[in-house]
Structure formats: structure tokens, C-alpha cells
Design an enzyme around this catalytic site. Structure first.
Site: not given
Ligand code: MEV
Length: 317
Positions: A95-97, A99-103, A146
Site C-alpha cells: 500500500p502506498p505511503r 510506512g512500508l517502504g513502497s518508494s 529503507d
Molecule cells: C522511514 O521509514 C523511517 C524514518 O526514520 C526516516 C528515515 O530513517 O529515513 C522516519
């Protein structure tokens, strides 16, 4: 020849945000990710199956959402001194955006597939370096965790600027991921934490040190199968991150639901402000946790650890 690359998404088990300021974080690859298909071509085009968006790199109006991938392809071409382009198609089950590293998984898969289509098998270090150029466009000041996890896979102790330490799990560790469905931008959350740090510099620095120590403890607990200890550490991290102001009601509702069932620990993962919650479970607890949090989350799935990192391969057209 068709060149394919698959790169997984990630969860930050503990240490997000503090990792940007030099703390050691613990992160793992998950069982969902992004597949890129690239074919050598005289021009460069990108098509995202999820976004249903197409871009031609020779045009001036590249859609905002495809700019990081355009940057990744340009970085590969410059690095390889290549004039040819690629026809790139990308598909993700992340799922985008969230927090699971899609980018980062898109960037890693794009770099590897592009290079392979142009006749080069890059080393993991080269892929990571080139994928970071796309990641910087998305997140402004990323720690790099990530991209490292997406490329290397497994469970890693990561410190900015250092080679990550790959950890060995003596047995499978079961996490459940619950998405809030609330999309947010990592760069906005990084900025929010930067402001908090500016207002509380000494306290924040002490958190950076605590975060490193607790990430080491959590790594040790997971590797030795002491899931109760690992779960307790996750819960404490959730409290600390909430205090920085990056949790939201939807996240806290999922954490509460998870802990009211058979979860051993639960916390927000990644940037916060929406995104997802990770829930540590015993093997027997997974089903019960999924059932309970499904009532309060937009998407829920189990991700046993460990999972593989980047994989790339060629296929005859
Ligand atoms: C993002 O997945 C994790 C953060 O710590 C940012 C980063 O480490 O670049 C919020």
C-alpha cells in the site's frame, strides 16, 4: 530480453526517526514488495500499474509521483554512461505511503532492472547508492534504512553511514502489519520531529542513545526467541514516538486492539502520522490478532520473518 527485479518493502522494528540522528535502528524486509520490468529502448518511458500513470522522460511534464523513478533511471544511465533508454513497468503489492517502504522498494527494483536491461548486473552496494538518489527526492533527509533493507533483505541493525549488520533468526518471527489507511508524507513527519528536537535538544539526544540500546536489546531478544522481551520493547517505543507527536488516533486504536487480543507488542512503524502498525505475535496468536485488528484497520496481513531482499533476472522476450 526482458529484465525483471523484485525488491521487498520493510518494517522498522524499532528506532525510526532517531536513526536519522545517528541511532542504530532494527529493520526487516517483509513479504510484499515491488516488481520492475525493463526493456532496452531508444527512449525512456515509465508506467506504474498501481498509479495508472505513464511518463516519457523526454517530455518536460513528468508527473510528480514518477519523478523519483525518473531520477533513479537517470542515475543508472549516468553511472553506466549509457545513451540508450528503457521501457519500464512497475507493479507493487505494497500500500502506498503506508510506512512500508513502497518508494524505496520501487527505487531499488527500478535501478536493478534498468541496469540489467542495459546489460549490467550491479552489485548490491551500487544498487543502494543509485537508489538513494531517488529516495532523497522523496524524503529529503533519509537515513537510508529503507533502501538498505529493501536491497539486502532479512533483519538488519542499521546505523546511518555504516554497513548494516545482518542478523540471524534462530526461528521464524511472526509479525502482523495493520494499515490505518491514512496516507502521509515521510518528509513532513521528519520535519515535525526535527522541530521537536530543536525545542528539546538534550532530551532528544538522550532518546537517540536509549533508542540504540533498546534496538540492540530487541535484536538480541528476537534472535534468541525471547518474544515477550521484544514485545515489551516495542510497546515502549510506541509510547516514546507518540510523545514526539507522530502517532494519531487511528494508530493508537489499532495498538490498543492488538494488545487487547494476543499480541506480544505493538507500535507504529516508519514515519508515523498515519501509515501502519506492526504487531509482534506468537505463531498461535497470529489468527486471533488478525481477526481483532481487522475491525479497526484498513488492511491487515501477516509477515513472517525473515524475507529475501533484491532479486533480479532475465527472461527471453
Ligand atoms: C522511514 O521509514 C523511517 C524514518 O526514520 C526516516 C528515515 O530513517 O529515513 C522516519
Amino acid at each position: 530480453m526482458k529484465a525483471y527485479a523484485y525488491a521487498p518493502g520493510k518494517i522498522i522494528v524499532c528506532g525510526e526517526h532517531f536513526v536519522v540522528y545517528g541511532a542504530t535502528a532494527l529493520a526487516a524486509a517483509i513479504n510484499k514488495g515491488t516488481t520492475a520490468l525493463a526493456e532496452s529502448s531508444s527512449t525512456t518511458t515509465i508506467y506504474s500499474n498501481n498509479l495508472k500513470v505513464q511518463a516519457d522522460l523526454s517530455a518536460s511534464n513528468i508527473p510528480e509521483k514518477l519523478k523519483p523513478l525518473a531520477a533513479a533511471i537517470t542515475a543508472v544511465k549516468e553511472y553506466l554512461n549509457e545513451r540508450r533508454g528503457v521501457k519500464l513497468k512497475i507493479r507493487s503489492d505494497l500500500p502506498p505511503r503506508s510506512g512500508l517502504g513502497s518508494s524505496s522498494s520501487s527505487a531499488v527494483a527500478t535501478v536493478a532492472a534498468t541496469a540489467l536491461a542495459l546489460g549490467h548486473k550491479l552489485s548490491l552496494d551500487e544498487v543502494i547508492k543509485l537508489a538513494m538518489s531517488a529516495e532523497r527526492l522523496v524524503h529529503k533527509n533519509p537515513s537510508g534504512v529503507d533502501v538498505q533493507v529493501s536491497a539486502r533483505g532479512g533483519l538488519l541493525l542499521f546505523k546511518k553511514g555504516a554497513t548494516p549488520e545482518a542478523l540471524h533468526l534462530s526461528r521464524t518471527v511472526n509479525f502482523v502489519v495493520a494499515c490505518t489507511g491514512v496516507e502521509r508524507r515521510t518528509s513532513d513527519l521528519i520535519e515535525r520531529v526535527r522541530v521537536w528536537r530543536e525545542q528539546n535538544p538534550s532530551l532528544f539526544n538522550s532518546f537517540v542513545e536509549s533508542s540504540t540500546i533498546m534496538s540492540w536489546c530487541c535484536a538480541d531478544a528476537l534472535c534468541s526467541g525471547d518474544l515477550r522481551r521484544a514485545g515489551a520493547i516495542l510497546n515502549f517505543f510506541h509510547a516514546a514516538l507518540s510523545w514526539l507527536g507522530i502517532s494519531i488516533k487511528e494508530i493508537d486504536t489499532i495498538v490498543e486492539a492488538a494488545l487487547s487480543s494476543s499480541a506480544l507488542g505493538a507500535k507504529l512503524t516508519g514515519a508515523g502520522g498515519g501509515g501502519s502498525v506492526i504487531i509482534l505475535c506468537s505463531e498461535e496468536g497470529v489468527e486471533n490478532v488478525i481477526k481483532t485488528v481487522s475491525n479497526v484497520a484498513s488492511e491487515v496481513f501477516a509477515t513472517p520473518l525473515p524475507n529475501r531482499g533484491l532479486k533480479s533476472w532475465l527472461q527471453k522476450s
